[in-house]
Write an enzyme that holds these catalytic residues in place. Structure first.
Site: not given
Length: 469
Positions: A266, A373, A243-247
């Site tokens: 994370d 990505c 999940a980091a950084p949480g966007g």
């Protein structure tokens, strides 16, 4: 013509990618020359920033219309009255798009130079100022208040503290130094704070440093699409595995109206702190963040009822997002990719371990969204082909919204399967710049279409786990 050189890779990685983008399926479908043209176009696009800055509005706290008005006023101040529009997206109704002006080819270069590291340079190309930790070198007599030209050391060969650098460097624009050379390279330890305030960047993008921090989240367009495709509902239990950084975790919580439970994991403690800080900043209470390795998140023993965090029992979650660790080759801008082939190929087995755990943690009838990505076949379409063969309980499902292109040929997937996938391909548009005149002459529909295509390289697959009979 490209303003920057094409992205460069280590030789073995370049050979690997060349085979990926000249695979037999692709050449049969497109022809050798067209496949080669698309690949070369992709290499050019990756070294340039996307044509739009995308920000997600925290609709938990404010309406899009209200934030749009505040943001437009902020951009007017930053750009000294230059009329750059803030656009709403017709299909992603919680984002705002700001066109990026550039590249500006007529900027005068100054004798005093500041050299920054590659990562700092990429941030500057997307609207950031230069902060002291990113500075590698400064000319001998730089003083606070001096006009300086800023360059990126894309190959990482400039020695820290050098008074000049003759190696490969890319011009990023001009700014005003906030500190003298001696202050930048103080022996008392690295300084923090602003080093160079950019006043004439090659690409004109707004800075979001302390701009509406509780109302906006800077996020690439495909990263916003992912959460909409998962489509979490209020009251559900949702897992964001990496999940980091949480966007995405904060987006999921917002889409659920902060009702239900978003488990954000994370395995790096500092990154988990960042998730918690972002949830707090955006005033979201349904996120529970844990420092935990996603490959070990499945409990092999019976859990205590009061246990809140991982590991979790099988079939614990209504929806799971696996935005997997990946080779990151879709990130833009990037002019020199430094990873080795061993590093690039190490991600596929890790992604499969995480995926296997995700399938077991998902309830029957639940939704699993897999995303990366990057641009490779091995981390994207090949993973889908593997998953469909390995897990008969999974079915590919249509994605809504479907803004990117279909999946890439080369992994043996059928055409109907490729159409269900979503690949954001920077090579889908011709390399072009945007000046204020062409911007004002453009129709809003055309600008939205450009924003949908000219973004980072990204891949999304959506699966549904069949209910046991």
């Amino acid at each position: 013509m490209s303003f920057f050189p094409k992205i460069s890779f280590q030789c073995e990685v370049e050979e690997y990618l060349t085979k990926v983008f000249r695979n037999n399926e692709l050449i049969t479908a497109l022809g050798g020359q067209e496949a080669e043209n698309k690949y070369q176009s992709l290499l050019s696009r990756l070294s340039h920033p996307p044509s739009f800055t995308t920000v997600r509005v925290n609709t938990h706290l404010a309406s899009v219309k209200h934030v749009k008005k505040l943001l437009f006023e902020e951009i007017q101040k930053q750009f000294k009255g230059l009329c750059v529009p803030v656009l709403e997206h017709p299909e992603l109704q919680d984002i705002l798009l700001i066109p990026v002006i550039g590249p500006r080819r007529d900027l005068k270069k100054h004798p005093s130079e500041v050299i920054v590291g590659a990562q700092c340079g990429y941030a500057v190309l997307r609207g950031a100022h230069v902060y002291v930790p990113g500075i590698v070198s400064a000319s001998r007599f730089v003083k606070a208040g001096d006009l300086v030209s800023v360059y990126s050391d894309i190959e990482g060969k400039c020695k820290r503290g050098a008074k000049e650098f003759k190696g490969v460097k890319v011009f990023l624009g001009n700014g005003i130094s906030e500190l003298s050379r001696s202050e930048i390279f103080s022996s008392s330890g690295p300084l923090k704070g602003l080093g160079v305030r950019m006043i004439e960047p090659v690409y004109l993008s707004p800075s979001f440093d302390n701009v509406l921090p509780s109302h906006l989240f800077l996020q690439n367009l495909p990263s916003v699409v992912v959460s909409h495709i998962l489509n979490p509902q209020p009251g559900e239990k949702v897992l964001d595995m990496c999940a980091a950084p949480g966007g995405k975790a904060t987006h999921l919580a917002t889409l659920m109206h902060d009702q239900g439970e978003v488990i954000a994991m994370d395995k790096i403690a500092n990154k988990v702190k960042k998730i918690k800080l972002n949830a707090e900043l955006l005033q979201l209470n349904c996120i529970k963040a844990f420092c935990y390795d996603g490959t070990k998140a499945l409990s092999v023993e019976k859990r205590e009822d009061e246990q809140e965090g991982p590991p979790f029992s099988p079939e614990s979650f209504d929806r799971i997002l696996l935005d997997a660790p990946c080779s990151g080759m879709g990130q833009r801008p990037n002019m020199a990719y430094s990873s080795t082939l061993k590093e690039v190929t190490s991600y596929q087995p890790l992604q499969r371990k995480l995926f296997t755990v995700a399938v077991k943690l998902l309830k029957p009838g639940g939704v699993l969204v897999y995303s990366t990505c990057t641009i490779t076949l091995s981390e994207n379409e090949e993973q889908v082909a593997w998953a469909l063969k390995r897990f008969p309980c999974l079915q590919l499902h249509p994605q809504e919204p479907h803004i990117g292109g279909e999946g890439m040929k080369g992994a043996g997937l059928r055409l109907d399967q490729l159409k269900l996938l979503q690949r954001f391909d920077p090579a889908a548009v011709t390399l072009q710049g945007m000046d204020i005149n062409s911007l004002q002459d453009s129709r809003e529909d055309d600008l939205i279409s450009l924003a949908n295509k000219d973004c980072i390289g990204f891949f999304i697959a959506k699966f549904i786990k069949s209910k046991s009979k």
